[in-house]
Design a protein around this motif. Structure first.
Motif, PDB file in Angstrom:
ATOM      1  N   LYS A  69      15.828  -0.296   1.029  1.00  7.48           N
ATOM      2  CA  LYS A  69      14.487   0.601   0.466  1.00  7.48           C
ATOM      3  C   LYS A  69      14.767   2.458   0.602  1.00  7.48           C
ATOM      4  O   LYS A  69      13.655   2.929   1.649  1.00  7.48           O
ATOM      5  CB  LYS A  69      13.287   0.217   0.034  1.00  7.48           C
ATOM      6  CG  LYS A  69      13.602  -0.480  -0.823  1.00  7.48           C
ATOM      7  CD  LYS A  69      12.837  -1.951  -1.366  1.00  7.48           C
ATOM      8  CE  LYS A  69      11.731  -0.697  -1.958  1.00  7.48           C
ATOM      9  NZ  LYS A  69      10.067  -1.259  -2.624  1.00  7.48           N
ATOM     10  N   THR A  70      14.545   3.111  -0.472  1.00  7.87           N
ATOM     11  CA  THR A  70      13.772   4.673  -0.123  1.00  7.87           C
ATOM     12  C   THR A  70      13.050   4.535  -1.447  1.00  7.87           C
ATOM     13  O   THR A  70      13.234   4.427  -3.071  1.00  7.87           O
ATOM     14  CB  THR A  70      15.058   5.360  -0.603  1.00  7.87           C
ATOM     15  OG1 THR A  70      16.219   4.525  -0.113  1.00  7.87           O
ATOM     16  CG2 THR A  70      14.352   6.781  -0.216  1.00  7.87           C
ATOM     17  N   THR A  71      12.089   4.984  -1.266  1.00 10.25           N
ATOM     18  CA  THR A  71      10.720   5.933  -1.982  1.00 10.25           C
ATOM     19  C   THR A  71      10.287   7.080  -1.138  1.00 10.25           C
ATOM     20  O   THR A  71       9.634   7.267   0.096  1.00 10.25           O
ATOM     21  CB  THR A  71       9.398   4.757  -1.926  1.00 10.25           C
ATOM     22  OG1 THR A  71       9.969   3.608  -1.986  1.00 10.25           O
ATOM     23  CG2 THR A  71       8.622   4.975  -2.992  1.00 10.25           C
ATOM     24  N   TYR A  72       9.606   8.458  -2.629  1.00 10.11           N
ATOM     25  CA  TYR A  72       9.586   9.407  -2.625  1.00 10.11           C
ATOM     26  C   TYR A  72       8.049   9.603  -3.312  1.00 10.11           C
ATOM     27  O   TYR A  72       7.983   9.115  -4.186  1.00 10.11           O
ATOM     28  CB  TYR A  72      10.114  10.179  -3.035  1.00 10.11           C
ATOM     29  CG  TYR A  72       9.523  11.657  -3.154  1.00 10.11           C
ATOM     30  CD1 TYR A  72       9.784  12.570  -2.045  1.00 10.11           C
ATOM     31  CD2 TYR A  72       8.803  12.237  -3.870  1.00 10.11           C
ATOM     32  CE1 TYR A  72       9.202  13.821  -1.403  1.00 10.11           C
ATOM     33  CE2 TYR A  72       8.430  13.376  -3.605  1.00 10.11           C
ATOM     34  CZ  TYR A  72       8.673  14.079  -2.635  1.00 10.11           C
ATOM     35  OH  TYR A  72       8.250  15.477  -2.315  1.00 10.11           O
ATOM     36  N   MET A  73       6.774   9.456  -2.681  1.00  5.22           N
ATOM     37  CA  MET A  73       5.109   9.503  -2.910  1.00  5.22           C
ATOM     38  C   MET A  73       4.874  10.842  -2.997  1.00  5.22           C
ATOM     39  O   MET A  73       5.225  11.509  -2.074  1.00  5.22           O
ATOM     40  CB  MET A  73       4.785   8.866  -2.185  1.00  5.22           C
ATOM     41  CG  MET A  73       2.886   8.278  -2.857  1.00  5.22           C
ATOM     42  SD  MET A  73       3.238   7.372  -4.402  1.00  5.22           S
ATOM     43  CE  MET A  73       4.011   5.330  -4.576  1.00  5.22           C
ATOM     44  N   HIS A  74       4.802  11.110  -4.179  1.00 10.24           N
ATOM     45  CA  HIS A  74       3.765  12.769  -4.396  1.00 10.24           C
ATOM     46  C   HIS A  74       2.726  11.501  -4.851  1.00 10.24           C
ATOM     47  O   HIS A  74       3.182  11.032  -5.887  1.00 10.24           O
ATOM     48  CB  HIS A  74       4.515  13.396  -5.396  1.00 10.24           C
ATOM     49  CG  HIS A  74       3.815  14.528  -5.614  1.00 10.24           C
ATOM     50  ND1 HIS A  74       3.256  15.048  -6.951  1.00 10.24           N
ATOM     51  CD2 HIS A  74       4.368  15.940  -5.071  1.00 10.24           C
ATOM     52  CE1 HIS A  74       2.546  16.156  -6.352  1.00 10.24           C
ATOM     53  NE2 HIS A  74       3.726  16.184  -5.592  1.00 10.24           N
ATOM     54  N   LYS A  75       1.560  12.724  -5.471  1.00 13.92           N
ATOM     55  CA  LYS A  75       0.762  12.352  -6.244  1.00 13.92           C
ATOM     56  C   LYS A  75       1.010  12.161  -7.889  1.00 13.92           C
ATOM     57  O   LYS A  75      -0.208  11.465  -7.630  1.00 13.92           O
ATOM     58  CB  LYS A  75      -0.897  13.203  -5.500  1.00 13.92           C
ATOM     59  CG  LYS A  75      -0.827  14.242  -5.968  1.00 13.92           C
ATOM     60  CD  LYS A  75      -1.738  15.083  -5.705  1.00 13.92           C
ATOM     61  CE  LYS A  75      -2.117  16.783  -6.817  1.00 13.92           C
ATOM     62  NZ  LYS A  75      -2.362  16.638  -7.724  1.00 13.92           N
ATOM     63  N   ASP A  76       1.596  12.571  -7.834  1.00 12.86           N
ATOM     64  CA  ASP A  76       2.060  12.603  -9.442  1.00 12.86           C
ATOM     65  C   ASP A  76       2.423  11.889  -9.483  1.00 12.86           C
ATOM     66  O   ASP A  76       2.725  11.279 -11.094  1.00 12.86           O
ATOM     67  CB  ASP A  76       2.163  14.279  -9.461  1.00 12.86           C
ATOM     68  CG  ASP A  76       1.299  15.116  -9.993  1.00 12.86           C
ATOM     69  OD1 ASP A  76      -0.483  14.552  -9.953  1.00 12.86           O
ATOM     70  OD2 ASP A  76       0.823  16.156  -9.681  1.00 12.86           O
ATOM     71  N   ILE A  85      -3.429   4.025   3.363  1.00 11.74           N
ATOM     72  CA  ILE A  85      -2.341   3.823   3.587  1.00 11.74           C
ATOM     73  C   ILE A  85      -1.808   4.148   2.101  1.00 11.74           C
ATOM     74  O   ILE A  85      -1.306   4.371   1.255  1.00 11.74           O
ATOM     75  CB  ILE A  85      -0.916   3.169   4.177  1.00 11.74           C
ATOM     76  CG1 ILE A  85      -1.469   3.564   5.761  1.00 11.74           C
ATOM     77  CG2 ILE A  85      -0.130   3.145   3.743  1.00 11.74           C
ATOM     78  CD1 ILE A  85      -0.780   2.306   5.915  1.00 11.74           C
ATOM     79  N   ALA A  86      -2.758   2.930   1.396  1.00 12.73           N
ATOM     80  CA  ALA A  86      -2.594   2.957   0.248  1.00 12.73           C
ATOM     81  C   ALA A  86      -3.695   3.911  -0.406  1.00 12.73           C
ATOM     82  O   ALA A  86      -3.247   4.209  -2.286  1.00 12.73           O
ATOM     83  CB  ALA A  86      -3.676   1.594  -0.331  1.00 12.73           C
ATOM     84  N   THR A  87      -4.565   4.948  -0.964  1.00 16.59           N
ATOM     85  CA  THR A  87      -4.819   5.690  -1.234  1.00 16.59           C
ATOM     86  C   THR A  87      -5.253   7.598  -0.992  1.00 16.59           C
ATOM     87  O   THR A  87      -5.189   8.359  -1.953  1.00 16.59           O
ATOM     88  CB  THR A  87      -6.572   5.324  -1.023  1.00 16.59           C
ATOM     89  OG1 THR A  87      -6.865   5.908   0.470  1.00 16.59           O
ATOM     90  CG2 THR A  87      -6.982   3.905  -1.240  1.00 16.59           C
ATOM     91  N   ALA A 116       0.744  -1.257   0.552  1.00 16.54           N
ATOM     92  CA  ALA A 116       0.004   0.340   0.379  1.00 16.54           C
ATOM     93  C   ALA A 116       0.673   1.179  -0.282  1.00 16.54           C
ATOM     94  O   ALA A 116       0.938   2.351  -0.864  1.00 16.54           O
ATOM     95  CB  ALA A 116      -0.762   0.409   0.867  1.00 16.54           C
ATOM     96  N   VAL A 117       1.822   1.166   1.037  1.00 20.10           N
ATOM     97  CA  VAL A 117       2.715   2.091   1.175  1.00 20.10           C
ATOM     98  C   VAL A 117       3.434   3.014  -0.230  1.00 20.10           C
ATOM     99  O   VAL A 117       3.778   3.928  -1.068  1.00 20.10           O
ATOM    100  CB  VAL A 117       3.964   2.012   2.192  1.00 20.10           C
ATOM    101  CG1 VAL A 117       4.968   1.161   1.538  1.00 20.10           C
ATOM    102  CG2 VAL A 117       3.946   3.723   2.240  1.00 20.10           C
TER     103      VAL A 117
END
Length: 544
Positions: free
Chosen positions: A306-313, A274-276, A207-208
């Motif tokens: 692991k590294t993740t940067y999450m943006h809505k786009d 978390i997913a949405t 989800a993340v």
């Protein structure tokens, strides 16, 4: 005259449960006349239809079992769904197959979990059967205890140092499926609870890193199609089924079906959020592990960061590089969101196409003379210089929020001494600047990529561009952002620095200063509609 008054009260119709509706869609998709395989039988049993036909058909199917552990889990589902529906003769025929057919246990984490979950449940169903009634010569008690031991150890290892086959775009279904079986059919309440807890663990882990159902980021294993077309895999089925995100595969995967046919465990509200919820960008870090290493190291399971940067786009994600998984590793990428990503390649990444018996001998026990040939039989692109999958011992990656550096230090004489960089088709602009930077855009995306020269450009089977750069030491610098005045983001890759480059911040130096130290020549401006790009602002935005 008497008047009678009637008051009619209408209760509002109960609203349909979207999750339950999706579960039923998945089940019903398999209960069609054209499907007379195991899933066709299982779906009809779940729907309580055609019990006589199911009994006749399963009796025919078990005459020619095939598929090893991939036969075991459909057969187990039919056995449990048909407990009160199959005829006695059909159940006897199915049970006898566990004596006469010897399935291979496999050689990977997902294989073993399928195998032992199936053995656990079938031994539970026939708890008093003797050793001669099982293909492996062990009694039901022995098979049950061995399977239970593995499941307990797998869950312990996963929740302490992580999965070996972590964040797999395909095998996510192979891990969710057996836990769904145990949550539904294990008689031991402790095992049922453990299975539900592991389901939530696996769901949250996906989800993340879900960008509207697309499984973004670094993966231990993905495949030749989904590494380019991020929608086209099993993970999209579960994004849709669990969270109502994105688009499912046509017809659904077998893993989504068998997950739904067992417990169809619903994700808790917190995991659904978390997913949405992408209203606020976030940085996510997590610890995984390599799969078991057999040679060339004193560390059986090395850590994976692991590294993740999450943006809505968009999302930027990576691991630290190196050989973390054999054959199908994917170390880093940038992926952007689309209203409908089906059939579209919406990602950019690069890799060193490494192929060696050193890698295979580290992770497999096969003989060195034949190991590459054996692998290529099923993983066709492994030994290709043009492949888009795999790790390399000559790759190092660091990431800070939505900026990333991938360093490729390829020694002279290395087989395939180049990197492959992928640009998707359908870009509105694709222009090579005199400075060496490539500028490209697509609706909401701005990408810039600098390659070492000379470079060779090839075409994939579709109009995608492949940049293949023959250079023994260079970094790629990636920085993503929303462009000024528009919902655009930028990607930059730089590759002209000396071989001894170090991107680790020096004393009293912040991460963004280290990135700027190695990428001072980002063009200050560009024509057309890309707006003004300032190198200092770009670094501060992504890394400050």
């Amino acid at each position: 005259m008497k008047f009678l008054s009637f008051v009619l009260l209408f209760a509002p119709a109960a609203q349909a449960d979207p999750f339950e509706d999706r579960v039923r869609q998945v089940i019903s998709s398999q209960a069609v006349p054209a499907n007379d395989g195991y899933s066709g039988v299982a779906s009809r049993l779940w729907l309580h239809r055609d019990a006589e036909w199911c009994s006749r058909r399963i009796t025919e199917l078990v005459k020619t079992p095939t598929g090893d552990m991939f036969w075991m889990f459909p057969a187990t589902a039919v056995a449990y769904l048909g407990r009160d529906q199959l005829s006695a003769s059909a159940k006897a025929a199915l049970r006898n197959t566990w004596k006469t057919y010897m399935p291979y246990r496999g050689d990977t984490e997902n294989h073993w979990l399928l195998y032992y979950t199936s053995m656990y449940l079938m031994a539970q169903m026939y708890p008093n059967d003797s050793a001669e009634t099982w293909f492996n010569g062990k009694s039901s008690r022995e098979n049950f205890d061995e399977a239970e031991s593995f499941i307990l150890e797998w869950s312990r290892l996963t929740t302490t140092i992580g999965q070996g086959e972590y964040d797999c775009t395909h095998y996510i279904g192979v891990f969710l499926l057996p836990m769904s079986y145990l949550a539904a059919w294990a008689e031991d309440p402790k095992m049922r609870l453990r299975a539900r807890m592991m389901l939530e663990w696996l769901m949250a882990d996906y989800a993340v890193e879900s960008l509207d159902g697309l499984y973004v980021g670094a993966h231990a294993r993905t495949d030749d199609r989904q590494v380019l077309e991020k929608w086209a895999g099993v993970s999209s089925d579960f994004g849709w089924l669990l969270f109502g995100q994105g688009h499912h595969l046509p017809g659904f995967s077998s893993y989504a079906f068998y997950y739904a046919a067992a417990s169809a465990y619903r994700p808790p509200e917190v995991i659904h959020r978390i997913a949405t919820d992408r209203t606020t960008p976030y940085l996510h870090r997590e610890l995984k592990r390599t799969r078991h290493r057999w040679r060339f190291t004193d560390v059986r399971n090395a850590p994976v960061y692991k590294t993740t940067y999450m943006h809505k786009d968009y999302a930027v994600s990576s691991d630290q590089g190196g050989i973390l998984q054999p054959i199908q590793q994917h170390s880093w990428d940038v992926t952007w969101a689309l209203p409908d990503p089906r059939g579209i390649r919406n990602t950019i990444f690069a890799l060193h196409p490494y192929s060696s018996t050193y890698e295979l001998q580290m992770y497999f026990t096969m003989a060195p003379d034949s190991v590459t040939e054996t692998v290529v039989r099923s993983k066709k692109t492994y030994d290709s210089p043009d492949k888009f999958l795999g790790g390399s011992p000559y790759e190092q990656v660091i990431q800070d929020r939505d900026a990333l550096v991938a360093l490729y230090q390829i020694p002279a004489g290395t087989r395939f001494p180049h990197i492959n960089g992928f640009f998707p088709d359908g870009l509105a602009h694709f222009e090579e600047h005199a400075s060496g930077w490539i500028f490209a855009s697509r609706s909401h995306a701005l990408e810039t990529f600098r390659q070492p020269l000379p470079a060779r450009r090839a075409r994939t089977p579709s109009p995608d561009a492949r940049e293949s750069a023959p250079r023994f030491g260079f970094p790629l610098v990636v920085d993503c952002k929303r462009a000024l005045g528009n919902a655009k983001f930028g990607l930059a890759a730089l590759s002209t620095l000396h071989d001894n480059l170090h991107v680790v911040p020096q004393r009293h130096e912040k991460p963004h200063q280290a990135f700027h130290r190695i990428s001072p020549e980002l063009p200050g401006q560009h024509r057309r509609d890309f707006r003004l790009i300032d190198a200092h602002d770009l670094c501060r935005c992504g890394l400050g």
